[in-house]
Design a protein around this motif. Sequence first.
Motif, short mmCIF file in Angstrom:
data_model
loop_
_atom_site.label_atom_id
_atom_site.label_comp_id
_atom_site.label_asym_id
_atom_site.label_seq_id
_atom_site.Cartn_x
_atom_site.Cartn_y
_atom_site.Cartn_z
N ASP A 146 76.69 30.55 50.85
CA ASP A 146 76.93 31.42 49.69
C ASP A 146 77.80 32.60 50.07
O ASP A 146 77.53 33.31 51.06
N CYS B 245 78.16 22.37 41.79
CA CYS B 245 76.83 22.66 42.33
C CYS B 245 76.76 23.93 43.17
O CYS B 245 75.69 24.56 43.24
N TYR B 246 77.86 24.31 43.82
CA TYR B 246 77.82 25.45 44.74
C TYR B 246 79.03 26.35 44.50
O TYR B 246 79.89 26.54 45.37
N ALA C 298 75.67 23.85 52.27
CA ALA C 298 75.62 24.56 50.99
C ALA C 298 74.25 24.41 50.34
O ALA C 298 73.69 25.38 49.81
N GLU C 299 73.68 23.21 50.38
CA GLU C 299 72.36 22.98 49.81
C GLU C 299 71.30 23.77 50.56
O GLU C 299 70.31 24.22 49.96
N PHE D 85 81.33 21.00 45.04
CA PHE D 85 81.23 22.43 45.30
C PHE D 85 81.44 23.22 44.01
O PHE D 85 80.74 24.20 43.74
#
Length: 322
Positions: free
Chosen positions: A119, A136-137, A113-114, A133
């Motif tokens: 996405d 941050c995501y 994810a980072e 998640f």
Amino acid sequence: MSAAIVYSMHEVFACVGRAWEALTGVEATCGRMTPRIVGSSTAAIRTTMGATIVPDHTFEEAHKSDIVIIGDLDVLSGLDPVGNWQEATAWIRDQHQKGAIICSVCTGALMLAEAGLLDDLEATSHWSAGYFFERCYPNVLLKPDRVLVTSGNEHQLVTAGGSASWHELSLYLIARFCGEDEARHIAKVFLFGDRGDGQLPFAAMVRPKQHDDAIIAQSQTWIAENYEEANPVAKMTLLSGLNSRTFKRRFKSATGYTPLEYVQTLRIEEAKQMLETSDDAIDDIAEIVGYDDPNSFRRLFKRTTGVSPNRYRLRFKDISSF
């Protein structure tokens, strides 16, 4: 990061195309896999739990991989993933662009994810990572109930749930790259899957002993091609030119099996192969491998494998069931 996951997967992949042949003598028909551990340097890494991981190559040295797997990450120490792992995520993005299958185990999905790879895509991770998640995501379509999730173009991204889900990820990748037969072989070697029925469902005919008895070797060659025939032991004895008692003694001494055990084991192994790869009726399989009485076949199959033919098929036909 868990050393157990890293080294367990390393050993499993290193056994592909090797272990089954070594144990059973059945020639491998798939290629081999060459696992390697990659890090920012080749210096030893001490994990949170005190174990040591030693990378084989640096990111700079590892130019092209077919598969990249990120292990679990320590999220218990107040980790803030945003802006973290810059060298690693740059290398992961580069490998992704070069066509590698990018995978994660457990909380390793946070690194994917980072890296910006998840996405608007479905993914899974350990249930404890949901907070990260969400915070941050939020664009990742997290599926925490799933054990294995494939996403992206041509399923180029594969995420696995909790730490023990490396079993499922390993078998998925072996099936994808080396075929379902080899994935079944590896599952049997390492006893992956439900072990509630013990070890027998995973067992196979071990490689026969090496010997220099030419007459018995000829008998083995004949029975490998004619195991389904009626009264095969009597026919082997006749072809050997030996009397029955001498033939049985020499066969047992040379192979480790009595002639009848050898025939039955060959027949059951062939039946297992058919149950794993075909939809043929069990009665038909029994007849094909040499049993006119399907009930007798079922009894022998269960005595040999610990489960019924139908249960065996349910367990091993669909490799995704592991």
